[in-house]
Scaffold this motif. Structure first.
Motif, PDB file in Angstrom:
ATOM      1  N   PRO A  53       0.813  -1.214   0.000  1.00 29.30           N
ATOM      2  CA  PRO A  53       0.000   0.000   0.000  1.00 29.30           C
ATOM      3  C   PRO A  53       0.850   1.270   0.000  1.00 29.30           C
ATOM      4  N   PHE A  54       0.374   2.291  -0.697  1.00 29.91           N
ATOM      5  CA  PHE A  54       0.961   3.624  -0.844  1.00 29.91           C
ATOM      6  C   PHE A  54       2.091   3.657  -1.873  1.00 29.91           C
ATOM      7  N   MET A  55       2.442   2.528  -2.464  1.00 28.82           N
ATOM      8  CA  MET A  55       3.486   2.516  -3.480  1.00 28.82           C
ATOM      9  C   MET A  55       2.879   2.803  -4.846  1.00 28.82           C
ATOM     10  N   VAL A  56       3.673   3.406  -5.720  1.00 29.54           N
ATOM     11  CA  VAL A  56       3.270   3.653  -7.104  1.00 29.54           C
ATOM     12  C   VAL A  56       4.204   2.835  -7.988  1.00 29.54           C
ATOM     13  N   ALA A  57       3.622   2.049  -8.875  1.00 27.04           N
ATOM     14  CA  ALA A  57       4.431   1.124  -9.665  1.00 27.04           C
ATOM     15  C   ALA A  57       3.992   1.106 -11.122  1.00 27.04           C
ATOM     16  N   ASP A  58       4.946   0.766 -11.973  1.00 27.86           N
ATOM     17  CA  ASP A  58       4.682   0.480 -13.379  1.00 27.86           C
ATOM     18  C   ASP A  58       4.493  -1.031 -13.446  1.00 27.86           C
ATOM     19  N   VAL A  59       3.275  -1.468 -13.704  1.00 29.42           N
ATOM     20  CA  VAL A  59       2.966  -2.898 -13.638  1.00 29.42           C
ATOM     21  C   VAL A  59       2.592  -3.431 -15.017  1.00 29.42           C
ATOM     22  N   GLN A  60       2.997  -4.658 -15.243  1.00 28.64           N
ATOM     23  CA  GLN A  60       2.578  -5.388 -16.435  1.00 28.64           C
ATOM     24  C   GLN A  60       1.719  -6.551 -15.982  1.00 28.64           C
ATOM     25  N   LEU A  61       0.555  -6.684 -16.585  1.00 26.80           N
ATOM     26  CA  LEU A  61      -0.394  -7.707 -16.175  1.00 26.80           C
ATOM     27  C   LEU A  61      -0.931  -8.453 -17.386  1.00 26.80           C
ATOM     28  N   TYR A  62      -1.419  -9.667 -17.164  1.00 27.96           N
ATOM     29  CA  TYR A  62      -2.196 -10.304 -18.216  1.00 27.96           C
ATOM     30  C   TYR A  62      -3.559 -10.662 -17.671  1.00 27.96           C
TER      31      TYR A  62
END
Length: 256
Positions: A53-62
């Motif tokens: 929680p509270f983190m900002v991330a560049d995520v890749q999802l399928y």
């Protein structure tokens, strides 16, 4: 299965099985996302700390049938550590992400994402009093959702203000003629502070008297919880401004 990539704020997580987590995120382009992060609770996980929680991330999802799957996560804003070490920042951030999680899919827009990122960044840096950052966020997030409080005119009859009464169930400040019996009063200085919080006038906010900060915070809490489907439980733990009055403005009867 199709994959996609986006920036996202981590709102909350839940344990799944022995090593996985379900992660709820507010993303920049895809609204709210619920996805499974496999193996993140293992000490060998490469991106477990990036999905807190509270983190900002560049995520890749399928895309999965019911929940998406996190494939990769790169940190964009490591705000969690600086927020977690301070109680006031932590409780304010908890209320912010809880409010963001209350948004339905139609309200989870890019503007909502950017507003939350800005609020968490400001909290992590200690730029202003934590409760004021929270109050400003709640007022703005309500405005983006179509529930901006009336501050310069009567919410019921549109008579020009300022007015001395505030009715969360009516949509903001109301004149004496329209105020229901028992409506809480709000000082003119506290009403001006609400406008400053809406506009981001931090020079005025940072110089405000403690009593005005307390009155504004009580008003914001009552208004936000009235219009959201469920109350924000984290608000119970948020520290009020120093020297706050012992009894904040009460939530009108019938608040949800």
């Amino acid at each position: 299965m199709p994959t996609y990539r986006d920036e996202a704020v981590i709102l909350r997580t839940h344990k799944l099985g022995e090593a996985d987590r379900i992660v709820t995120m507010l993303s920049r382009r895809h609204g709210k996302i619920r996805a499974v992060a496999k193996g993140v609770r293992r000490t060998s996980s490469k991106f477990g700390s990036r999905l807190e929680p509270f983190m900002v991330a560049d995520v890749q999802l399928y895309q999965g049938r019911t929940l998406d799957i996190v494939q990769q996560a790169e940190s964009l804003g490591a705000y969690g550590a600086d927020i977690a070490v301070d109680y006031e920042r932590f409780t304010a951030a908890s209320a912010m992400v809880e409010a963001a999680d209350r948004l339905n899919e139609a309200e989870a827009t890019t503007e909502q994402y950017l507003l939350l990122v800005g609020g968490l960044r400001s909290l992590s840096r200690g730029e202003h009093v934590a409760r004021s950052i929270l109050d400003s966020y709640l007022l703005r997030v309500m405005a983006l959702s179509g529930w901006a409080p009336a501050l310069d005119h009567c919410a019921r009859c549109a008579a020009p203000g300022p007015h001395a009464f505030f009715g969360a169930q009516l949509g903001g400040s109301v004149c004496a003629a329209c105020a229901p019996a028992g409506s809480p009063q709000i000082p003119g200085t506290a009403l001006a502070l609400l406008r400053a919080l809406m506009d981001g006038d931090w020079t005025l906010v940072d110089a405000a008297a403690h009593t005005d900060l307390a009155a504004a915070s009580g008003t914001v809490a009552a208004y936000a919880q009235w219009h959201l489907e469920r109350g924000i439980r984290s608000l119970e733990h948020v520290t009020r401004p120093p020297h706050a009055v012992s009894r904040p403005l009460s939530t009108p009867q019938g608040a949800r």
